[in-house]
Design a protein around this motif. Structure first.
Motif, PDB file in Angstrom:
ATOM      1  N   LEU A 117      53.606 -69.135  71.762  1.00  0.00           N
ATOM      2  CA  LEU A 117      53.633 -68.894  73.197  1.00  0.00           C
ATOM      3  C   LEU A 117      54.061 -70.128  73.972  1.00  0.00           C
ATOM      4  O   LEU A 117      54.466 -70.034  75.127  1.00  0.00           O
ATOM      5  N   PHE A 118      53.964 -71.281  73.358  1.00  0.00           N
ATOM      6  CA  PHE A 118      54.377 -72.500  74.053  1.00  0.00           C
ATOM      7  C   PHE A 118      55.865 -72.473  74.371  1.00  0.00           C
ATOM      8  O   PHE A 118      56.302 -72.941  75.411  1.00  0.00           O
ATOM      9  N   VAL A 173      43.978 -68.229  63.772  1.00  0.00           N
ATOM     10  CA  VAL A 173      44.043 -69.644  64.132  1.00  0.00           C
ATOM     11  C   VAL A 173      44.873 -69.734  65.396  1.00  0.00           C
ATOM     12  O   VAL A 173      45.980 -69.200  65.464  1.00  0.00           O
ATOM     13  N   ILE A 174      44.313 -70.400  66.420  1.00  0.00           N
ATOM     14  CA  ILE A 174      44.925 -70.408  67.748  1.00  0.00           C
ATOM     15  C   ILE A 174      44.981 -71.837  68.267  1.00  0.00           C
ATOM     16  O   ILE A 174      44.017 -72.595  68.152  1.00  0.00           O
ATOM     17  N   LEU A 175      46.114 -72.179  68.866  1.00  0.00           N
ATOM     18  CA  LEU A 175      46.300 -73.487  69.482  1.00  0.00           C
ATOM     19  C   LEU A 175      46.149 -73.329  70.994  1.00  0.00           C
ATOM     20  O   LEU A 175      46.873 -72.570  71.630  1.00  0.00           O
ATOM     21  N   LYS A 227      43.436 -75.398  79.672  1.00  0.00           N
ATOM     22  CA  LYS A 227      43.407 -74.342  80.682  1.00  0.00           C
ATOM     23  C   LYS A 227      43.288 -72.959  80.047  1.00  0.00           C
ATOM     24  O   LYS A 227      43.520 -71.947  80.709  1.00  0.00           O
ATOM     25  N   ALA A 228      42.947 -72.934  78.785  1.00  0.00           N
ATOM     26  CA  ALA A 228      42.774 -71.687  78.030  1.00  0.00           C
ATOM     27  C   ALA A 228      44.092 -70.970  77.768  1.00  0.00           C
ATOM     28  O   ALA A 228      44.101 -69.779  77.458  1.00  0.00           O
ATOM     29  N   ASN A 229      45.193 -71.682  77.877  1.00  0.00           N
ATOM     30  CA  ASN A 229      46.488 -71.091  77.540  1.00  0.00           C
ATOM     31  C   ASN A 229      46.680 -71.108  76.028  1.00  0.00           C
ATOM     32  O   ASN A 229      46.506 -72.146  75.385  1.00  0.00           O
ATOM     33  N   VAL A 230      47.031 -69.963  75.485  1.00  0.00           N
ATOM     34  CA  VAL A 230      47.313 -69.865  74.049  1.00  0.00           C
ATOM     35  C   VAL A 230      48.731 -70.354  73.805  1.00  0.00           C
ATOM     36  O   VAL A 230      49.702 -69.756  74.255  1.00  0.00           O
ATOM     37  N   GLU A 256      41.129 -64.187  74.286  1.00  0.00           N
ATOM     38  CA  GLU A 256      40.649 -64.965  73.140  1.00  0.00           C
ATOM     39  C   GLU A 256      39.466 -65.857  73.523  1.00  0.00           C
ATOM     40  O   GLU A 256      39.454 -67.066  73.257  1.00  0.00           O
ATOM     41  N   THR A 257      38.442 -65.271  74.132  1.00  0.00           N
ATOM     42  CA  THR A 257      37.328 -66.084  74.619  1.00  0.00           C
ATOM     43  C   THR A 257      36.494 -66.678  73.488  1.00  0.00           C
ATOM     44  O   THR A 257      35.967 -67.776  73.625  1.00  0.00           O
ATOM     45  N   THR A 258      36.362 -65.954  72.382  1.00  0.00           N
ATOM     46  CA  THR A 258      35.577 -66.481  71.258  1.00  0.00           C
ATOM     47  C   THR A 258      36.223 -67.745  70.697  1.00  0.00           C
ATOM     48  O   THR A 258      35.561 -68.779  70.533  1.00  0.00           O
ATOM     49  N   ALA A 259      37.505 -67.658  70.408  1.00  0.00           N
ATOM     50  CA  ALA A 259      38.212 -68.823  69.878  1.00  0.00           C
ATOM     51  C   ALA A 259      38.239 -69.954  70.895  1.00  0.00           C
ATOM     52  O   ALA A 259      38.122 -71.138  70.532  1.00  0.00           O
TER      53      ALA A 259
END
Length: 531
Positions: free
Chosen positions: A23-24, A47-49, A53-56, A470-473
């Protein structure tokens, strides 16, 4: 085979895989200090980067297999769990100019992993949190307590003796698995929840891997004292675990160890929380009275009680748990209401009945009918958790007629989760001086507008769904970012630029809600095998 398993356990970053979403590349946001979040759940690993600001910025997900050998059993291969983490992490591309400052881990809780101290390899499949093979073990343990009461240790650990929790599963493994028995007798038996297993392998495994957990996961084992935040001697002796290697307990936001190999070698693991506590933090429910509900494989509602560990009357069916512990702070506690089966019921419709092809289809079919046609589905596949705690309950669908079709069953499946959530809200209202006025939600099922509208209708209060799913991650990323000082606490918790929130308002009358709720209660009673 053992050599192959060992390679999988230590290969964090061997090669890239396709299918990740970068998404970047679609964003004009500047590169910055990012945090890698490992979200290992019952149904999938992600796995999430994230940025602060909570942007995936990048995400990769793999579905993980559950093994169901007998009715009520659910287990997973620990090597496959670790392999899925490796594969997801290998697929992550870090944007040019950005730095990965930390790694956070969030995980399915209570799932019990045992491995050999000498080889570093699993001694048995992991027993998953919703597995209820331990019914006889529970009965024996309750009979062994001085009070002959399942709530005997609740004053210490906040939990009843139930099939749900790790200590009971570990006792079963020692009693029934020869390899585990042998390792226990030899002093080689290492125990941990999934977070401990991941951290151990990411930091080297048998070659110097660190055996550690955090206060939230430890609070789900039945073995931790809620006051001291350490393993409780009385309970350890009661279960007979004096010869078991238990992980060190640390804060949720702390340096747990350094990743040993792969593209993220040298990056500290500095955040760790059980998935439900991570979602509470990711929803920024940091004040006493804040409430969230996560609709995943199961469904879990957490109510922040601040610095106080509230132990409500046992008839309320609520659990007392550690919410999180951030740097330089005392622990925060929560009351929890637990539902064993939520998204798992949708998966059952897909995999066992074949009436849907994918999870999204359940909402589409359910929306084709105005109601369930009088059908109620009690999804007690693993017994019922809060507020009943009945391990003898069995799933049942009642109210079937010739008029019933698969759309009615799909709608009843969604309503089942919503009714069980209503029961927990009632118990939390009894425990709180102020009735709940809204519910924050997250998790896979919240993607269904219909499900969330049903939830608002059946609760009679607004339901709030954030645009960032993706609040958990992200909760694990918050803990990790704070753990190494990479992210600013004030900006994380006081900023207002974390996306839009969609609000669902109730559109049915209270009389109708109450009438249908009574019918739900009657359906629940029919699920009890023992009178």
């Amino acid at each position: 085979m053992r050599q192959f398993a060992a390679r999988l356990l230590t290969n964090f970053g061997a090669r890239k895989q396709s299918g990740a979403r970068n998404l970047f590349a679609k964003s004009n946001m500047p590169a910055s200090k990012l945090v890698l979040s490992i979200d290992q759940g019952t149904s999938s690993t992600r796995v999430i980067l994230f940025d602060a600001k909570a942007n995936v910025r990048h995400i990769h997900q793999i579905e993980v297999e559950q093994i169901n050998q007998h009715p009520g059993w659910c287990q997973m291969d620990p090597v496959a769990i670790m392999s899925s983490v490796n594969a997801c992490a290998n697929a992550i591309t870090v944007p040019e100019g950005a730095t990965v400052a930390a790694v956070g881990i969030t995980n399915q809780r209570e799932t019990t992993v045992v491995w050999d101290k000498k080889s570093g390899l699993p001694l048995a499949d992991a027993v998953v949190w919703l597995d209820n093979r331990t019914r006889e073990t529970v009965a024996k343990l309750v009979g062994k307590t001085p009070s002959n009461n399942k709530n005997h240790f609740q004053r210490i650990c906040g939990l009843p003796i139930a099939t749900y929790f790790s200590a009971v599963k570990l006792r079963w493994l020692i009693d029934n698995e020869p390899a585990v028995q042998e390792a226990h007798a030899d002093g080689r038996l290492m125990f941990g929840t999934v977070d401990s297993w991941l951290i151990y392998n990411l930091t080297g495994g048998v070659d110097g891997g660190i055996h550690v957990t955090d206060v939230t996961n430890a609070s789900r084992t039945m073995l931790m004292n809620l006051s001291t935040l350490q393993w409780d001697k009385e309970i350890i002796e009661f279960f007979g675990f004096e010869n078991v290697h238990l992980p060190e307990i640390k804060k949720s936001s702390d340096v747990f160890g350094i990743i040993k190999s792969g593209p993220f070698a040298g990056v500290p693991i500095s955040g760790c929380l059980g998935d439900q506590q991570a979602a509470l933090l990711g929803q920024r429910c940091i004040h006493p009275g804040d409430l969230k509900n996560t609709y995943g494989t199961g469904c879990f509602m957490l109510f922040n009680t601040g610095n106080e560990a509230v132990v409500p009357p046992s008839e309320y069916g609520l659990l007392t748990t550690v919410a999180y512990q951030l740097p330089d702070e005392p622990p925060k506690y929560a009351l929890e209401g637990s539902i064993a089966i939520a998204g798992a019921a949708v998966r059952w419709l897909r995999d066992n009945l074949g009436i849907i092809q994918n999870a999204a289809e359940v909402g589409e079919l359910a929306s084709r009918v105005e109601d369930t046609g009088g059908v109620y589905f009690v999804t007690a596949f693993s017994g019922l958790y809060a507020p009943y705690w009945r391990d003898d309950a069995r799933g049942c669908i009642i109210g079937l007629t010739q008029y019933t079709n698969k759309s009615h069953i799909c709608r009843a499946t969604l309503e089942s989760v919503c009714w069980q959530t209503k029961e927990i809200v009632e118990m939390i209202n009894k425990s709180s001086s102020t009735p709940l006025k809204r519910l924050k939600v997250d998790g896979g099922l919240t993607a269904s507008d219909l499900c969330m509208q049903l939830q608002a209708d059946l609760l009679g209060i607004p339901v709030e769904r954030p645009s960032m799913a993706e609040t958990t991650a992200f909760g694990a990323a918050i803990a990790a970012g704070l753990g190494v000082g990479a992210w600013n606490r004030q900006e994380l918790f006081e900023g207002d630029d974390f996306g839009e929130v969609k609000v669902f308002e109730s559109v049915i009358e209270e009389e109708e809600r109450n009438k249908r709720f009574l019918l739900w209660k009657k359906a629940v009673e029919k699920s009890f095998v023992s009178a």
